[in-house]
Write a protein that holds these residues in place. Structure first.
Motif, PDB file in Angstrom:
ATOM      1  N   GLN A 139       0.799  -1.216   0.000  1.00 34.46           N
ATOM      2  CA  GLN A 139       0.000   0.000   0.000  1.00 34.46           C
ATOM      3  C   GLN A 139       0.836   1.271   0.000  1.00 34.46           C
ATOM      4  O   GLN A 139       0.423   2.290  -0.536  1.00 34.46           O
ATOM      5  N   ARG A 140       1.998   1.225   0.625  1.00 37.38           N
ATOM      6  CA  ARG A 140       2.872   2.402   0.644  1.00 37.38           C
ATOM      7  C   ARG A 140       4.292   1.947   0.946  1.00 37.38           C
ATOM      8  O   ARG A 140       4.509   0.929   1.606  1.00 37.38           O
TER       9      ARG A 140
ATOM     10  N   GLU B 294       3.450   9.220  13.799  1.00 32.97           N
ATOM     11  CA  GLU B 294       2.285   8.804  13.019  1.00 32.97           C
ATOM     12  C   GLU B 294       2.435   7.359  12.566  1.00 32.97           C
ATOM     13  O   GLU B 294       3.526   6.911  12.218  1.00 32.97           O
ATOM     14  N   HIS B 295       1.311   6.623  12.568  1.00 40.21           N
ATOM     15  CA  HIS B 295       1.301   5.223  12.150  1.00 40.21           C
ATOM     16  C   HIS B 295       0.548   5.093  10.833  1.00 40.21           C
ATOM     17  O   HIS B 295      -0.510   5.689  10.656  1.00 40.21           O
ATOM     18  N   HIS B 296       1.103   4.306   9.921  1.00 40.75           N
ATOM     19  CA  HIS B 296       0.453   4.078   8.629  1.00 40.75           C
ATOM     20  C   HIS B 296       0.580   2.602   8.258  1.00 40.75           C
ATOM     21  O   HIS B 296       1.656   2.010   8.390  1.00 40.75           O
ATOM     22  N   THR B 297      -0.516   2.018   7.780  1.00 44.17           N
ATOM     23  CA  THR B 297      -0.485   0.643   7.292  1.00 44.17           C
ATOM     24  C   THR B 297       0.299   0.591   5.987  1.00 44.17           C
ATOM     25  O   THR B 297       0.097   1.411   5.092  1.00 44.17           O
ATOM     26  N   THR B 298       1.186  -0.388   5.883  1.00 53.17           N
ATOM     27  CA  THR B 298       1.973  -0.554   4.660  1.00 53.17           C
ATOM     28  C   THR B 298       1.582  -1.816   3.897  1.00 53.17           C
ATOM     29  O   THR B 298       1.563  -1.826   2.671  1.00 53.17           O
TER      30      THR B 298
ATOM     31  N   SER C 290      12.395   3.953   9.562  1.00 57.80           N
ATOM     32  CA  SER C 290      11.071   3.740  10.148  1.00 57.80           C
ATOM     33  C   SER C 290      11.111   2.612  11.175  1.00 57.80           C
ATOM     34  O   SER C 290      11.983   1.737  11.141  1.00 57.80           O
TER      35      SER C 290
ATOM     36  N   GLU D 137       2.632  -2.065   9.838  1.00 57.52           N
ATOM     37  CA  GLU D 137       2.496  -0.611   9.822  1.00 57.52           C
ATOM     38  C   GLU D 137       3.811   0.017  10.237  1.00 57.52           C
ATOM     39  O   GLU D 137       4.625  -0.605  10.923  1.00 57.52           O
TER      40      GLU D 137
ATOM     41  N   SER E 146       5.902   3.451  11.834  1.00 57.40           N
ATOM     42  CA  SER E 146       5.796   4.620  12.696  1.00 57.40           C
ATOM     43  C   SER E 146       6.987   5.523  12.432  1.00 57.40           C
ATOM     44  O   SER E 146       8.144   5.062  12.433  1.00 57.40           O
ATOM     45  N   ASP E 147       6.714   6.774  12.157  1.00 60.79           N
ATOM     46  CA  ASP E 147       7.773   7.761  11.992  1.00 60.79           C
ATOM     47  C   ASP E 147       8.233   8.198  13.387  1.00 60.79           C
ATOM     48  O   ASP E 147       7.429   8.731  14.165  1.00 60.79           O
TER      49      ASP E 147
END
Length: 432
Positions: free
Chosen positions: A342-343, A380-384, A349, A372, A374-375
């Motif tokens: 997804q990204r 911030e958390h983002h699903t990858t 990270s 996911e 985290s920066d």
């Protein structure tokens, strides 16, 4: 070994899977190995082997922007044989290579094979889109692992392996890649797995889509492969449209969830809240593992993001550990499907991996791994990625039981993936 990857002519006979997956090794044939594949990728992109030079290397790629095609029709069409590649993994003839691929059971680590498939898939696509001069302006990355079906339980560490593949379908900016893995026994290569990846092309800065060469099928077998690619795309769209994150479960699925709920009610009380775990069952909440990876430069790809093969290997290994703990015996991977990238994952990270047993049937365990990032600066958390693995245990496993509505949706999603895997395998006699 050859200095560059050998590109093999692909006749309709070779495209026939029954003939492509069995053959006798020609001892005079020296195929490139995986190190040469990765060296070739770095040369195509102009990537530096030194992390300290990565910023300059990426800046230099910006100048290639003008080489991008304005429309797909400007690019010369290709045939499937133009992208066909064979690569050797010489575990039998080069014993010093085995240590990297060896697991504790003295078999080949499947996670390493995932890394090799990812690298080979990218090179196949670069071969399809090869430019007449110098570096390519395209940044080709893995978008999706559609499916990987295994025909063997074990991959032996002392026999040579051959990986083959070619582009089988092309859209405007995406390419489907078919790959096969074979292992040599008594001078004959027999099939181990089939894999279907989807790659996407982007501009030199890996920010916007870029056009790729069309493909012209040559003969009925290539026509069938191309049509199958179209069907695969339609199936993926339909599967995504029917996602439980977008649509309610079907009537049959609602009945499954309700029956499980009724089966867990305490008959001594008249309460919806009083739940009892049935015999030979495990609550879904008690069947999960978690892991953390710090994303170091060593795991970077040629575009200085974390290598997709590394992400797949870490997710697979966590999923394997979850299935091993749950089933109480050694699990074997049966299939991998529907891994969506997804990204990208940036260097530095924090990568969080969460593995969950979400469906079981007899001796099969369906595991879902969520990753996911985290920066560290913004938190911030983002699903990858979401990974789906189907494992087979040596003995029958307990039934997984959801308690909440959210867990019930995970259960149904796992059942959908499991059913799709079993249906696919039933249609392939040599992979059952």
């Amino acid at each position: 070994m050859l200095a560059a990857v050998r590109l093999c002519g692909l006749s309709s006979r070779l495209l026939s899977r029954s003939l492509m997956t069995a053959g006798t090794l020609n001892s005079k044939d020296q195929l490139p190995d995986m190190n040469e594949v990765r060296d070739r990728l770095r040369a195509i992109v102009g990537a530096s082997t030194n992390w300290s030079d990565h910023v300059q290397a990426m800046e230099e790629r910006k100048s290639l922007q003008s080489l991008l095609a304005k429309k797909q029709e400007d690019l010369p069409p290709r045939r499937m044989k133009d992208s066909y590649i064979e690569v050797l993994l010489p575990l039998g003839s080069q014993p010093q290579l085995r240590e990297k691929y060896l697991n504790v059971y003295n078999n080949v680590r499947f996670g390493r094979i995932l890394e090799d498939l990812d690298s080979l898939g990218v090179l196949i696509c670069y071969t399809h889109t090869k430019a007449a001069s110098g570096q390519t302006p395209l940044s080709i990355v893995t978008a999706l692992v559609d499916k990987i079906d295994l025909c063997k339980k074990l991959i032996y560490p002392d026999c040579d392996i051959k990986l083959t593949g070619h582009v089988s379908w092309v859209g405007k900016t995406s390419m489907e890649v078919k790959m096969h893995m074979l292992q040599q026994h008594d001078g004959v290569y027999s099939p181990v797995l089939d894999a279907t990846f989807v790659m996407v092309a982007r501009d030199p800065e890996n920010k916007r889509p870029a056009f790729v060469n069309m493909i012209i099928p040559d003969g009925p077998e290539e026509e069938n492969l191309f049509k199958q690619g179209e069907l695969n795309k339609t199936r993926r769209v339909a599967f995504s449209t029917a996602s439980l994150l977008k649509m309610a479960p079907t009537a049959d699925e609602r009945n499954v969830v309700h029956d499980m709920f009724l089966n867990t009610l305490d008959t001594r009380t008249v309460s919806f809240r009083s739940r009892v775990l049935p015999p030979n069952s495990v609550w879904m909440e008690d069947a999960k593992f978690k892991g953390l990876e710090i994303c170091h430069p060593q795991q970077r790809n040629i575009f200085n993001r974390i290598f997709g093969g590394f992400l797949m290997r870490k997710a697979y290994e966590l999923g394997w550990a979850t299935a091993c703990s749950y089933g109480g015996s050694r699990p074997y991977v049966v299939a991998v499907d529907d891994i969506m990238f997804q990204r990208p994952v940036e260097i530095g990270s924090l990568l969080f991996l969460s593995s969950q047993v979400c469906y079981t049937e007899n001796n099969h365990i369906q595991v879902r791994v969520h990753s996911e990032v985290s920066d560290p600066d913004t938190r911030e958390h983002h699903t990858t990625n979401i990974f789906h693995f189907t494992y087979m245990s040596e003995k029958e496993v307990p039934r997984i039981v959801p308690q909440t509505y959210g867990e019930s949706m995970l259960y149904l999603d796992g059942k959908r993936h499991y059913d799709a895997v079993i249906k696919s395998r039933n249609g392939q006699n040599d992979c059952v």
